[in-house]
Design a protein around this motif. Structure first.
Motif, short mmCIF file in Angstrom:
data_model
loop_
_atom_site.label_atom_id
_atom_site.label_comp_id
_atom_site.label_asym_id
_atom_site.label_seq_id
_atom_site.Cartn_x
_atom_site.Cartn_y
_atom_site.Cartn_z
N ASN A 278 0.84 -1.20 0.00
CA ASN A 278 0.00 0.00 0.00
C ASN A 278 0.88 1.25 0.00
O ASN A 278 1.21 1.80 1.05
CB ASN A 278 -0.93 0.00 1.21
CG ASN A 278 -2.04 -1.02 1.07
OD1 ASN A 278 -2.85 -0.92 0.17
ND2 ASN A 278 -2.04 -2.01 1.95
N VAL A 279 1.26 1.65 -1.19
CA VAL A 279 2.06 2.86 -1.35
C VAL A 279 1.12 4.04 -1.50
O VAL A 279 0.34 4.11 -2.44
CB VAL A 279 2.99 2.75 -2.58
CG1 VAL A 279 3.75 4.06 -2.79
CG2 VAL A 279 3.95 1.58 -2.41
N GLY A 280 1.19 4.96 -0.55
CA GLY A 280 0.30 6.11 -0.59
C GLY A 280 0.89 7.28 -1.35
O GLY A 280 0.21 7.95 -2.12
N THR A 281 2.17 7.54 -1.14
CA THR A 281 2.85 8.70 -1.73
C THR A 281 4.26 8.30 -2.15
O THR A 281 4.96 7.62 -1.41
CB THR A 281 2.95 9.85 -0.70
OG1 THR A 281 1.66 10.13 -0.17
CG2 THR A 281 3.52 11.11 -1.34
N VAL A 282 4.66 8.71 -3.36
CA VAL A 282 6.04 8.49 -3.81
C VAL A 282 6.69 9.85 -4.03
O VAL A 282 6.15 10.71 -4.72
CB VAL A 282 6.08 7.67 -5.11
CG1 VAL A 282 7.54 7.49 -5.57
CG2 VAL A 282 5.43 6.31 -4.92
N LYS A 301 -1.82 8.22 4.18
CA LYS A 301 -2.55 7.00 3.84
C LYS A 301 -1.58 6.03 3.17
O LYS A 301 -0.95 6.36 2.18
CB LYS A 301 -3.70 7.35 2.88
CG LYS A 301 -4.53 6.17 2.40
CD LYS A 301 -5.63 6.70 1.50
CE LYS A 301 -6.38 5.57 0.82
NZ LYS A 301 -7.44 6.07 -0.08
N GLY A 302 -1.44 4.82 3.75
CA GLY A 302 -0.47 3.89 3.22
C GLY A 302 0.95 4.37 3.53
O GLY A 302 1.17 5.18 4.43
N LYS A 303 1.93 3.91 2.77
CA LYS A 303 3.32 4.24 3.04
C LYS A 303 3.82 5.40 2.19
O LYS A 303 3.41 5.58 1.05
CB LYS A 303 4.22 3.01 2.77
CG LYS A 303 4.14 1.92 3.80
CD LYS A 303 4.61 2.35 5.18
CE LYS A 303 6.09 2.68 5.24
NZ LYS A 303 6.98 1.50 5.18
N ILE A 304 4.74 6.17 2.77
CA ILE A 304 5.45 7.22 2.05
C ILE A 304 6.75 6.62 1.54
O ILE A 304 7.60 6.21 2.32
CB ILE A 304 5.77 8.41 2.97
CG1 ILE A 304 4.48 8.98 3.58
CG2 ILE A 304 6.51 9.49 2.20
CD1 ILE A 304 4.73 9.93 4.74
N VAL A 305 6.88 6.51 0.23
CA VAL A 305 8.04 5.87 -0.38
C VAL A 305 8.92 6.93 -1.04
O VAL A 305 8.43 7.89 -1.64
CB VAL A 305 7.60 4.82 -1.40
CG1 VAL A 305 8.78 4.30 -2.22
CG2 VAL A 305 6.91 3.66 -0.68
N LEU A 306 10.24 6.73 -0.93
CA LEU A 306 11.22 7.63 -1.54
C LEU A 306 11.95 6.91 -2.65
O LEU A 306 12.54 5.85 -2.43
CB LEU A 306 12.22 8.10 -0.48
CG LEU A 306 11.64 8.84 0.73
CD1 LEU A 306 12.71 8.99 1.80
CD2 LEU A 306 11.08 10.20 0.33
N HIS A 307 11.92 7.49 -3.84
CA HIS A 307 12.66 6.93 -4.97
C HIS A 307 14.10 7.43 -4.88
O HIS A 307 14.36 8.64 -4.81
CB HIS A 307 12.03 7.37 -6.29
CG HIS A 307 12.69 6.75 -7.49
ND1 HIS A 307 12.51 5.45 -7.85
CD2 HIS A 307 13.57 7.27 -8.38
CE1 HIS A 307 13.22 5.19 -8.93
NE2 HIS A 307 13.88 6.27 -9.26
N VAL A 308 15.04 6.49 -4.88
CA VAL A 308 16.46 6.84 -4.69
C VAL A 308 17.22 6.80 -6.01
O VAL A 308 17.89 7.76 -6.40
CB VAL A 308 17.13 5.91 -3.67
CG1 VAL A 308 18.61 6.29 -3.48
CG2 VAL A 308 16.40 5.97 -2.32
N GLY A 309 17.15 5.65 -6.72
CA GLY A 309 17.93 5.52 -7.93
C GLY A 309 17.30 4.57 -8.91
O GLY A 309 16.25 4.04 -8.66
#
Length: 309
Positions: A278-282, A301-309
């Motif tokens: 459940n990815v809420g925000t990228v 809501k859901g997980k806050i995901v960080l795009h690294v590479g």
């Protein structure tokens, strides 16, 4: 490598996107090139200094406790992984963090990434997955037919815990705000209590397991819905043992221990379609200050995901 560091405890302003040395690889380590990581409430609690008595750090510190990426190098004793493997992990909290292009992790804390998950989805899993597993499976010994209450079901941990409990055949109730009712129903919740309009203590009774993610008054009130010999497990604060004794229930606090073997079991449930990410925000790693501020609202809501590479 690029990474986010803090050089002192404090607000989100302490988070700096900068250049640092790659982590040192030990004999039992795998070096993961991080494609994605995520933000968890424990990250900003560490940043604020709330856990400094429990976890001593030497600055500068790289935060972050979820990683999904590709194995770039292995230590001389590593046997379970090879260069090129796609993996995910919840590293040791006392070592280098995952808000970085590379993280070195003991192979015992790493698992193969579920094939059909994107790196962003996989990065949302380790901390919330292991937290839910260790609370519901290890501590509460969840089984088919149990009546389970999970507080804050729309959050990162709650949204995973609902699915894990359902995978074990439990009946699941959860609390959430009005706007998230449909979301938690889509996760499989059997009973949804909209806390803006309902009091869970007036709706529920004879609960076998309460999973507390909020502490405070909510934790105290949760004793009232448990059956005798029921279980209250918290990740938010140490439960009142006197009250537990008076109510004839088991109560305890769980602080996650990273475990690659358990993470692999969670990966199997994901592969079987019993649990979804459940990815809420990228966001980008450079947007880390904004990501922390969002997490601090307690309304992500859901997980806050960080795009690294």
């Amino acid at each position: 490598m690029k990474a986010v560091i803090i050089e002192d405890y404090g607000s989100a302003e302490q988070l700096k996107y900068t250049e640092v040395d790659q982590p040192e690889l030990k004999d039992n380590d795998v070096l993961i090139e991080v494609v994605a990581t995520s933000v968890n409430p424990v990250d900003w609690k560490i940043r604020e200094g709330y856990l400094k008595e429990m976890i001593p750090y030497n600055f500068p510190v790289i935060l972050g406790l979820d990683a999904a990426g590709i194995v770039k190098e292995v230590g001389q004793n590593v046997t379970a992984f090879k260069v090129g493997d796609k993996v995910f992990s919840r590293p040791d909290i006392t070592r280098n963090g995952t808000y970085a292009e590379y993280v070195a992790v003991d192979e015992s804390l790493v698992a193969k990434k579920p094939v059909h998950l994107s790196f962003e989805e996989a990065a949302s899993i380790p901390l919330v997955g292991l937290t839910s597993w260790q609370c519901l499976v290890d501590f509460a010994n969840i089984k088919e037919g149990d009546r389970v209450l999970i507080h804050a079901g729309a959050g990162g941990v709650g949204s995973f815990a609902i699915q894990l409990a359902k995978a074990f055949g439990a009946w699941v109730a959860t609390t959430c705000s009005t706007k998230n009712v449909d979301f938690v129903k889509s996760l499989g919740a059997d009973k949804v209590i909209d806390y803006e309009n309902e009091d869970f203590t007036q709706v529920l009774h004879d609960i076998d397991i309460v999973f507390d993610t909020l502490a405070g008054d909510i934790q105290t009130q949760s004793y009232d819905v448990l059956k005798e010999e029921g279980i209250l497990v918290s990740i938010a604060g140490q439960p009142d043992q006197e009250l537990a004794k008076a109510k004839k229930v088991k109560a305890g606090y769980v602080f996650l221990e990273p475990d690659g073997e358990q993470l692999a079991k969670i990966g199997e449930l994901i592969e079987q379609g019993k649990i979804r990410a459940n990815v809420g925000t990228v966001m980008k790693l450079e947007e880390i200050q904004e990501a922390h501020r969002l997490s601090e609202t307690h309304h992500a809501k859901g997980k806050i995901v960080l795009h690294v590479g």
